[in-house]
Design a protein around this motif. Structure first.
Motif, PDB file in Angstrom:
ATOM      1  N   GLU A  66       0.840  -1.199   0.000  1.00  0.00           N
ATOM      2  CA  GLU A  66       0.000   0.000   0.000  1.00  0.00           C
ATOM      3  C   GLU A  66       0.876   1.252   0.000  1.00  0.00           C
ATOM      4  O   GLU A  66       1.955   1.265   0.590  1.00  0.00           O
ATOM      5  CB  GLU A  66      -0.912   0.033   1.229  1.00  0.00           C
ATOM      6  N   GLU A  67       0.404   2.276  -0.651  1.00  0.00           N
ATOM      7  CA  GLU A  67       1.094   3.567  -0.656  1.00  0.00           C
ATOM      8  C   GLU A  67       0.083   4.653  -0.305  1.00  0.00           C
ATOM      9  O   GLU A  67      -0.375   5.399  -1.166  1.00  0.00           O
ATOM     10  CB  GLU A  67       1.750   3.817  -2.009  1.00  0.00           C
ATOM     11  N   PRO A  68      -0.259   4.747   0.990  1.00  0.00           N
ATOM     12  CA  PRO A  68      -1.278   5.710   1.394  1.00  0.00           C
ATOM     13  C   PRO A  68      -0.757   7.143   1.389  1.00  0.00           C
ATOM     14  O   PRO A  68       0.452   7.384   1.379  1.00  0.00           O
ATOM     15  CB  PRO A  68      -1.631   5.271   2.809  1.00  0.00           C
ATOM     16  N   TYR A  69      -1.685   8.062   1.403  1.00  0.00           N
ATOM     17  CA  TYR A  69      -1.366   9.475   1.562  1.00  0.00           C
ATOM     18  C   TYR A  69      -1.493   9.876   3.031  1.00  0.00           C
ATOM     19  O   TYR A  69      -0.836  10.789   3.494  1.00  0.00           O
ATOM     20  CB  TYR A  69      -2.304  10.312   0.689  1.00  0.00           C
ATOM     21  N   ILE A  70      -2.358   9.152   3.755  1.00  0.00           N
ATOM     22  CA  ILE A  70      -2.598   9.449   5.174  1.00  0.00           C
ATOM     23  C   ILE A  70      -2.631   8.143   5.961  1.00  0.00           C
ATOM     24  O   ILE A  70      -3.239   7.169   5.522  1.00  0.00           O
ATOM     25  CB  ILE A  70      -3.945  10.177   5.383  1.00  0.00           C
ATOM     26  N   LEU A  71      -2.009   8.151   7.140  1.00  0.00           N
ATOM     27  CA  LEU A  71      -2.152   7.075   8.125  1.00  0.00           C
ATOM     28  C   LEU A  71      -2.648   7.726   9.410  1.00  0.00           C
ATOM     29  O   LEU A  71      -2.003   8.632   9.936  1.00  0.00           O
ATOM     30  CB  LEU A  71      -0.821   6.359   8.380  1.00  0.00           C
ATOM     31  N   VAL A  72      -3.805   7.258   9.879  1.00  0.00           N
ATOM     32  CA  VAL A  72      -4.363   7.759  11.139  1.00  0.00           C
ATOM     33  C   VAL A  72      -4.433   6.589  12.111  1.00  0.00           C
ATOM     34  O   VAL A  72      -5.149   5.617  11.866  1.00  0.00           O
ATOM     35  CB  VAL A  72      -5.764   8.373  10.947  1.00  0.00           C
ATOM     36  N   ASN A  73      -3.689   6.679  13.201  1.00  0.00           N
ATOM     37  CA  ASN A  73      -3.688   5.646  14.235  1.00  0.00           C
ATOM     38  C   ASN A  73      -4.671   6.041  15.331  1.00  0.00           C
ATOM     39  O   ASN A  73      -4.334   6.797  16.236  1.00  0.00           O
ATOM     40  CB  ASN A  73      -2.278   5.488  14.815  1.00  0.00           C
ATOM     41  N   CYS A  74      -5.917   5.549  15.221  1.00  0.00           N
ATOM     42  CA  CYS A  74      -6.949   5.881  16.207  1.00  0.00           C
ATOM     43  C   CYS A  74      -7.268   4.746  17.165  1.00  0.00           C
ATOM     44  O   CYS A  74      -7.877   4.985  18.193  1.00  0.00           O
ATOM     45  CB  CYS A  74      -8.250   6.273  15.501  1.00  0.00           C
ATOM     46  N   ALA A  75      -6.920   3.535  16.813  1.00  0.00           N
ATOM     47  CA  ALA A  75      -7.229   2.409  17.690  1.00  0.00           C
ATOM     48  C   ALA A  75      -6.475   2.592  19.002  1.00  0.00           C
ATOM     49  O   ALA A  75      -5.309   2.985  19.013  1.00  0.00           O
ATOM     50  CB  ALA A  75      -6.840   1.093  17.025  1.00  0.00           C
ATOM     51  N   GLY A  76      -7.145   2.321  20.080  1.00  0.00           N
ATOM     52  CA  GLY A  76      -6.496   2.454  21.381  1.00  0.00           C
ATOM     53  C   GLY A  76      -7.391   1.966  22.489  1.00  0.00           C
ATOM     54  O   GLY A  76      -8.583   1.733  22.293  1.00  0.00           O
ATOM     55  N   MET A  77      -6.788   1.815  23.644  1.00  0.00           N
ATOM     56  CA  MET A  77      -7.566   1.422  24.817  1.00  0.00           C
ATOM     57  C   MET A  77      -6.949   2.032  26.059  1.00  0.00           C
ATOM     58  O   MET A  77      -5.755   2.334  26.092  1.00  0.00           O
ATOM     59  CB  MET A  77      -7.640  -0.100  24.955  1.00  0.00           C
ATOM     60  N   GLY A  78      -7.783   2.228  27.048  1.00  0.00           N
ATOM     61  CA  GLY A  78      -7.336   2.698  28.347  1.00  0.00           C
ATOM     62  C   GLY A  78      -8.087   1.939  29.417  1.00  0.00           C
ATOM     63  O   GLY A  78      -9.256   1.613  29.240  1.00  0.00           O
ATOM     64  N   VAL A  79      -7.419   1.638  30.486  1.00  0.00           N
ATOM     65  CA  VAL A  79      -8.054   0.989  31.627  1.00  0.00           C
ATOM     66  C   VAL A  79      -7.892   1.952  32.794  1.00  0.00           C
ATOM     67  O   VAL A  79      -6.770   2.284  33.178  1.00  0.00           O
ATOM     68  CB  VAL A  79      -7.402  -0.379  31.931  1.00  0.00           C
ATOM     69  N   PHE A  80      -9.005   2.388  33.321  1.00  0.00           N
ATOM     70  CA  PHE A  80      -8.982   3.449  34.321  1.00  0.00           C
ATOM     71  C   PHE A  80      -9.274   2.887  35.704  1.00  0.00           C
ATOM     72  O   PHE A  80     -10.364   3.010  36.242  1.00  0.00           O
ATOM     73  CB  PHE A  80      -9.973   4.548  33.921  1.00  0.00           C
ATOM     74  N   GLU A  81      -8.263   2.244  36.236  1.00  0.00           N
ATOM     75  CA  GLU A  81      -8.303   1.728  37.599  1.00  0.00           C
ATOM     76  C   GLU A  81      -6.892   1.844  38.156  1.00  0.00           C
ATOM     77  O   GLU A  81      -5.951   2.084  37.400  1.00  0.00           O
ATOM     78  CB  GLU A  81      -8.813   0.287  37.638  1.00  0.00           C
ATOM     79  N   PRO A  82      -6.729   1.713  39.451  1.00  0.00           N
ATOM     80  CA  PRO A  82      -5.380   1.843  40.018  1.00  0.00           C
ATOM     81  C   PRO A  82      -4.396   0.883  39.343  1.00  0.00           C
ATOM     82  O   PRO A  82      -4.720  -0.281  39.066  1.00  0.00           O
ATOM     83  CB  PRO A  82      -5.576   1.476  41.497  1.00  0.00           C
TER      84      PRO A  82
END
Length: 120
Positions: A66-82
């Motif tokens: 692939e030869e993209p013009y844009i790469l957007v890295n939106c995948a993610g996760m957060g765990v909000f506990e101690p």
């Protein structure tokens, strides 16, 4: 038609960015877990769990040409506990998804992005 590759494209910010980029006239390759969403004729979905090393490496192999013009890295996760309550599996998945997977995807696609004068 210029191509954008967007992770986390089935929900939240990734989905909204995908819609916007499609409206700007791009072809979008959306990456997310599961079946994804139907965002129209210029949208292609690839199912991949980016918190899984093997799936991510297989995706990188698939995207090598692939030869993209844009790469957007939106995948993610957060765990909000101690932090002391997090188990090693959660920490490993979170670091892989939020840091390692974007680095691997960028590494795979960087030549094409440079060739096209593209953006991350």
């Amino acid at each position: 038609m210029k191509k954008a590759i967007i992770t986390g494209s089935s929900t939240g910010i990734g989905k909204e960015i995908s819609k916007r980029v499609l409206k700007l006239g791009f072809c979008v390759v959306g990456i997310s877990r599961g079946d994804g969403v139907d965002l129209g004729k210029n949208y292609t979905h690839i199912s991949c769990d980016l918190s899984d090393e093997n799936e991510t490496l297989q995706l990188c192999e698939k995207l090598k040409k692939e030869e993209p013009y844009i790469l957007v890295n939106c995948a993610g996760m957060g765990v909000f506990e101690p932090h002391e309550q997090l188990n090693h599996k959660t920490i490993t998945q979170m670091v892989f998804l939020n840091l390692t997977a974007p680095m691997l995807l960028t590494n795979t696609l960087l030549r094409g992005l440079k060739k096209n004068g593209g953006y991350i």
